[in-house]
Design an enzyme around this catalytic site. Structure first.
Site, PDB file in Angstrom:
ATOM      1  N   ASP A  35      78.645 -43.688   0.550  1.00  0.00           N
ATOM      2  CA  ASP A  35      77.958 -43.442  -0.700  1.00  0.00           C
ATOM      3  C   ASP A  35      79.050 -43.135  -1.743  1.00  0.00           C
ATOM      4  O   ASP A  35      80.207 -42.902  -1.385  1.00  0.00           O
ATOM      5  CB  ASP A  35      77.015 -42.251  -0.523  1.00  0.00           C
ATOM      6  CG  ASP A  35      76.337 -41.848  -1.801  1.00  0.00           C
ATOM      7  OD1 ASP A  35      75.828 -42.733  -2.518  1.00  0.00           O
ATOM      8  OD2 ASP A  35      76.306 -40.640  -2.103  1.00  0.00           O
ATOM      9  N   ASP A  89      78.532 -41.250  -5.472  1.00  0.00           N
ATOM     10  CA  ASP A  89      78.365 -39.954  -6.139  1.00  0.00           C
ATOM     11  C   ASP A  89      78.008 -38.874  -5.122  1.00  0.00           C
ATOM     12  O   ASP A  89      77.028 -39.002  -4.385  1.00  0.00           O
ATOM     13  CB  ASP A  89      77.255 -40.037  -7.181  1.00  0.00           C
ATOM     14  CG  ASP A  89      77.513 -41.136  -8.209  1.00  0.00           C
ATOM     15  OD1 ASP A  89      78.154 -40.848  -9.218  1.00  0.00           O
ATOM     16  OD2 ASP A  89      77.071 -42.280  -7.978  1.00  0.00           O
ATOM     17  N   ASP A  93      75.901 -37.974   1.346  1.00  0.00           N
ATOM     18  CA  ASP A  93      75.567 -36.562   1.128  1.00  0.00           C
ATOM     19  C   ASP A  93      74.071 -36.326   0.963  1.00  0.00           C
ATOM     20  O   ASP A  93      73.649 -35.182   0.793  1.00  0.00           O
ATOM     21  CB  ASP A  93      76.278 -36.041  -0.130  1.00  0.00           C
ATOM     22  CG  ASP A  93      75.683 -36.636  -1.408  1.00  0.00           C
ATOM     23  OD1 ASP A  93      75.615 -37.880  -1.492  1.00  0.00           O
ATOM     24  OD2 ASP A  93      75.284 -35.878  -2.301  1.00  0.00           O
TER      25      ASP A  93
END
Length: 237
Positions: free
Chosen positions: A15, A17, A178
């Site tokens: 991922d 951001d 995240d």
């Protein structure tokens, strides 16, 4: 920490951001500028952070309405979206920085000859440009944004597509992220999920639910290399 139960890691997907970089300061600044443009008061940075993860179109709805699941008036959203995109693209990396040891972790994985990809819900053109500005783009064989395919995370489609492009079995790809979207997409695609504890998502909370519990938790990216190294040595013996 034990390394994932996997015979051979053939690729690692990340991922963007909240995983590779902390982009909240610039996203929050763009959100504040957009709300001012629309005659609205700015939102606290933490509120904007809680709205990130489902692409900029959704982020604009949430920032305008200050609600997670409420859609803004279409004309207002369009005006806000155009402004947000123009402002954010001009200020992509004013304050956005890779997390500590991000580049070291990517470099270590590249040294193993493992292809790396980015799978983000951020618009592809912004993701590519941000990675270039951060000096990270050259680490990746493929960069997929939220608008690259008909579906985005938590759909498994971007992960399955990435594996097909790389010519590997998606069961042998790690998905590092995240958020809930990252874990759900990985599980749906049959990939191993690696949750980072330093991003925007609450991995402690996600780990309490079997549906969103990652296979593996890390506190820094070099831990992936550290746990794959013994496997490589074993493979060569």
């Amino acid at each position: 920490m034990t390394r994932p139960a996997i015979e051979h890691v053939q690729a690692v997907a990340f991922d963007l951001d909240g995983t590779l970089c902390d982009s909240i300061p610039d996203l929050a600044a763009a959100a504040a500028a957009m709300r001012e443009h629309l005659g609205l008061q700015p939102l606290p940075e933490k509120v904007v952070e809680s709205y990130v993860g489902d692409g900029i179109g959704t982020l604009v709805h949430r920032v305008i309405t200050n609600e997670r699941d409420t859609l803004a008036d279409e004309a207002l959203w369009e005006k806000g979206f155009v402004f947000f995109m123009q402002y954010y693209r001009a200020h992509l990396s004013d304050f956005t920085r890779p997390y500590p040891e991000t580049e070291a972790g990517l470099g270590l994985l590249k040294s193993l000859g493992i292809p790396l990809v980015v799978i983000t819900n951020k618009t592809e053109i912004l993701a590519v440009e941000l990675l270039k500005q951060l000096g990270l783009a050259d680490y990746f064989s493929l960069i997929l944004g939220g608008d690259s395919l008909p579906e985005k995370k938590p759909s498994p489609l971007p992960l399955v597509h990435a594996a097909e492009v790389l010519g590997i079995d998606h069961a042998n790809m790690l998905m590092v992220g995240d958020s809930k979207n990252d874990i759900l997409a990985a599980k749906a695609a049959g990939c191993l999920s690696v949750g980072v504890t330093f991003g925007y998502g609450d991995m402690t909370l996600l780990s309490q639910d079997q549906a969103t519990k990652p296979d593996w938790l890390i506190g820094k990216l070099p831990e992936i290399y550290e746990n794959l190294q013994p496997q490589k040595a074993q493979d060569e013996n």
